[in-house]
Scaffold this active site. Structure first.
Site, short mmCIF file in Angstrom:
data_model
loop_
_atom_site.label_atom_id
_atom_site.label_comp_id
_atom_site.label_asym_id
_atom_site.label_seq_id
_atom_site.Cartn_x
_atom_site.Cartn_y
_atom_site.Cartn_z
N GLU A 78 0.70 -1.31 0.11
CA GLU A 78 -0.05 -0.12 0.06
C GLU A 78 1.08 1.41 0.10
O GLU A 78 1.77 1.36 0.89
CB GLU A 78 -0.94 0.09 1.22
CG GLU A 78 -2.08 0.89 1.38
CD GLU A 78 -3.22 0.74 2.48
OE1 GLU A 78 -3.17 -0.31 2.83
OE2 GLU A 78 -3.49 2.01 2.98
N LYS A 257 -7.43 -1.92 11.16
CA LYS A 257 -6.68 -2.34 10.05
C LYS A 257 -5.73 -1.12 9.75
O LYS A 257 -4.43 -1.59 9.23
CB LYS A 257 -7.56 -2.20 8.83
CG LYS A 257 -7.04 -2.63 7.39
CD LYS A 257 -6.45 -1.70 6.74
CE LYS A 257 -5.89 -2.39 5.30
NZ LYS A 257 -5.30 -1.26 4.42
N ASP A 273 5.98 -14.32 11.84
CA ASP A 273 4.44 -14.96 11.23
C ASP A 273 3.31 -14.05 11.13
O ASP A 273 2.99 -13.62 12.45
CB ASP A 273 3.95 -16.37 11.75
CG ASP A 273 3.00 -17.13 11.08
OD1 ASP A 273 1.84 -16.21 10.76
OD2 ASP A 273 2.55 -18.01 11.61
N HIS A 370 -1.60 11.70 0.62
CA HIS A 370 -0.69 10.73 -0.26
C HIS A 370 -1.12 10.74 -1.73
O HIS A 370 -0.83 9.75 -2.06
CB HIS A 370 -0.93 9.36 0.71
CG HIS A 370 -0.73 9.20 1.96
ND1 HIS A 370 0.36 9.66 2.51
CD2 HIS A 370 -1.50 9.10 2.98
CE1 HIS A 370 0.39 9.60 3.97
NE2 HIS A 370 -0.76 9.28 4.20
C1 MEV Z 1 -5.94 2.48 5.29
O1 MEV Z 1 -5.16 1.36 4.83
C2 MEV Z 1 -6.20 2.67 6.86
C3 MEV Z 1 -7.03 3.58 7.45
O2 MEV Z 1 -8.10 3.45 6.54
C4 MEV Z 1 -7.10 3.61 8.77
C5 MEV Z 1 -8.12 4.33 9.46
O3 MEV Z 1 -9.21 4.75 8.90
O4 MEV Z 1 -7.78 4.43 10.60
C6 MEV Z 1 -6.30 5.07 6.81
#
Ligand code: MEV
Length: 423
Positions: A78, A257, A273, A370
């Site tokens: 990413e 995430k 792992d 970004h």
């Molecule tokens: C993107 O890979 C991760 C985010 O969505 C995390 C978040 O929303 O806190 C930017």
């Protein structure tokens, strides 16, 4: 199953590539790609090896953990992850860095016995046999005890009315130790079978609650100010986002995430792992019954305080760590001397990543920060060559709504201009 798959694992690599090329009608270039990415080490690591799948590795900079500076190799596809981790880390480093405390790193192995006639009597018997059970475990993996670790404790948990879990705590030293713990569990399982028990399973648990790391950081609220917002406004939104992840599992999943963007990338680069770390983290996020954000942020006395606790059982030796040559390079860059130190650095990357994400959400949104990296990926995706990527990105920056079609049009125009001698 079709014929060509039968006995595939017995074939030479060249034969396997040949069969796949024929079966899926691969072009010459595609066949060449499969061959070009072959790696002798990887070939030994999985069954039915075909080729190697490469991911980018970048290094996150500016990380300060327990007063020590680190750079952290991260493996991730990413575009914005490494940049965001470095930005979050910089903000925290300016404010004294991350502080991490660790409990002693112990793995947990489970042996589950079922169909018990008298659970209380079995618990009593198991308690009496504790020393013997630990002995059986340690004899199955004597090298662990020789290195000062090994199975040290037993806990017995009732899972349902006639099921028990015998949980063995194992000090795996500087290794993550999954294989060792599994060997121990299986030995205990056989011993229990010999004593007439029905053993359902004997395997380690990836819910490493005896390897908890807790990271904290405190950032001056004024340091969060942007051109458009005061530090107080940004901090307030970050605390609200933190609260949202505590009350709503839909947001909590994305919040976590973002944390795992950093943790997984650093775990992969360390040769550990990452699926084990992922599943442990998500189980921990639901430890009190509801799935929640792993980190929380609060404002107090002019500071934004962040904290997160995670089960992180990592190794610096053993398994693929000793096999993958790049892992040694990565360990050297991180200057890591112990498995606990590695876990402390990696949990800090997770909180840095989370801070960067929440700050972006609280201010300009995720996309704005970004754009350049995303345009770069888009340029590559539409087929821009290395020398064209910069020019495509430069032009996309001046366009209001960018999508695949606009990017393709930009690239086509660029090539046309070049052919006409205008570039
Ligand atoms: C993107 O890979 C991760 C985010 O969505 C995390 C978040 O929303 O806190 C930017």
């Amino acid at each position: 199953m079709t014929d060509w798959q039968h006995g595939f694992y017995k074939l030479s690599l060249a034969k396997r590539q040949q069969i796949v090329a024929h079966q899926f009608e691969l072009t010459g270039n595609q066949q060449e790609l499969l061959q070009r990415q072959v790696d002798g080490v990887n070939e030994q690591m999985v069954e039915n090896y075909l080729t190697s799948f490469h991911l980018p590795e970048g290094i996150a900079v500016n990380l300060l953990v327990n007063q020590q500076k680190y750079v952290v190799p991260m493996v991730v596809e990413e575009p914005s992850v490494v940049a965001a981790a470095s930005n979050g880390a910089k903000l925290v480093a300016k404010n004294g860095g991350f502080k991490v405390t660790s409990n002693k790193s112990m793995m947990i192995g489970q042996v589950v016995i079922t169909d018990l006639k008298d659970v209380d009597e079995t618990v009593h018997w198991l308690q009496q046999e504790t020393i013997k059970i630990l002995q059986v475990a340690n004899q199955a993996k004597p090298s662990m005890q020789q290195r000062g670790g090994g199975a040290t404790k037993l806990k017995i948990r009732t899972l349902k009315k006639d099921w028990l879990a015998i949980e063995i705590s194992v000090d795996t030293g500087e290794a993550m130790g999954a294989n060792g713990v599994n060997t121990m569990c299986e030995a205990v399982g056989h011993w229990l079978t010999d004593h007439g028990f029905n053993v359902l399973t004997a395997i380690l648990s990836n819910f490493a609650t005896q390897s908890l790391q807790t990271v904290t950081c405190a950032i001056k609220v004024i340091d969060l100010a942007t051109d458009m917002m005061t530090g107080e406004q940004v901090a307030k939104k970050i605390t609200q986002l933190s609260e949202l992840a505590q009350v709503d599992p839909y947001r909590a999943t994305t919040h976590n995430k973002g944390i795992m963007n950093g943790i997984d990338a650093a775990v992969i680069a360390s040769g550990n792992d990452w699926r084990a770390i992922e599943s442990g983290a998500h189980a921990y996020a639901a430890i009190d019954g509801a799935y929640k954000g792993l980190s929380t942020w609060q404002v107090e006395n002019g500071y934004l305080n962040g904290t997160m606790t995670l089960p992180l059982s990592l190794g610096i030796v053993g398994g693929s760590i000793d096999i993958v040559p790049l892992v040694e390079v990565n360990q050297r860059m991180m200057a890591i001397e112990s498995a606990v130190q590695l876990a402390q650095v990696i949990i800090s990357v997770g909180l840095a990543q989370n801070l960067a994400a929440l700050k972006a959400l609280a201010t300009n949104g995720i996309q704005a920060g970004h754009m350049e990296l995303q345009y770069r990926s888009l340029a590559v995706a539409i087929g821009a060559s290395e020398s064209e990527v910069e020019q495509v990105v430069k032009q996309l920056k001046g366009i209001k709504h960018v999508d695949r079609n606009t990017a393709t049009a930009v690239l086509n125009q660029l090539r046309k201009d070049k052919n006409n001698g205008r570039n």
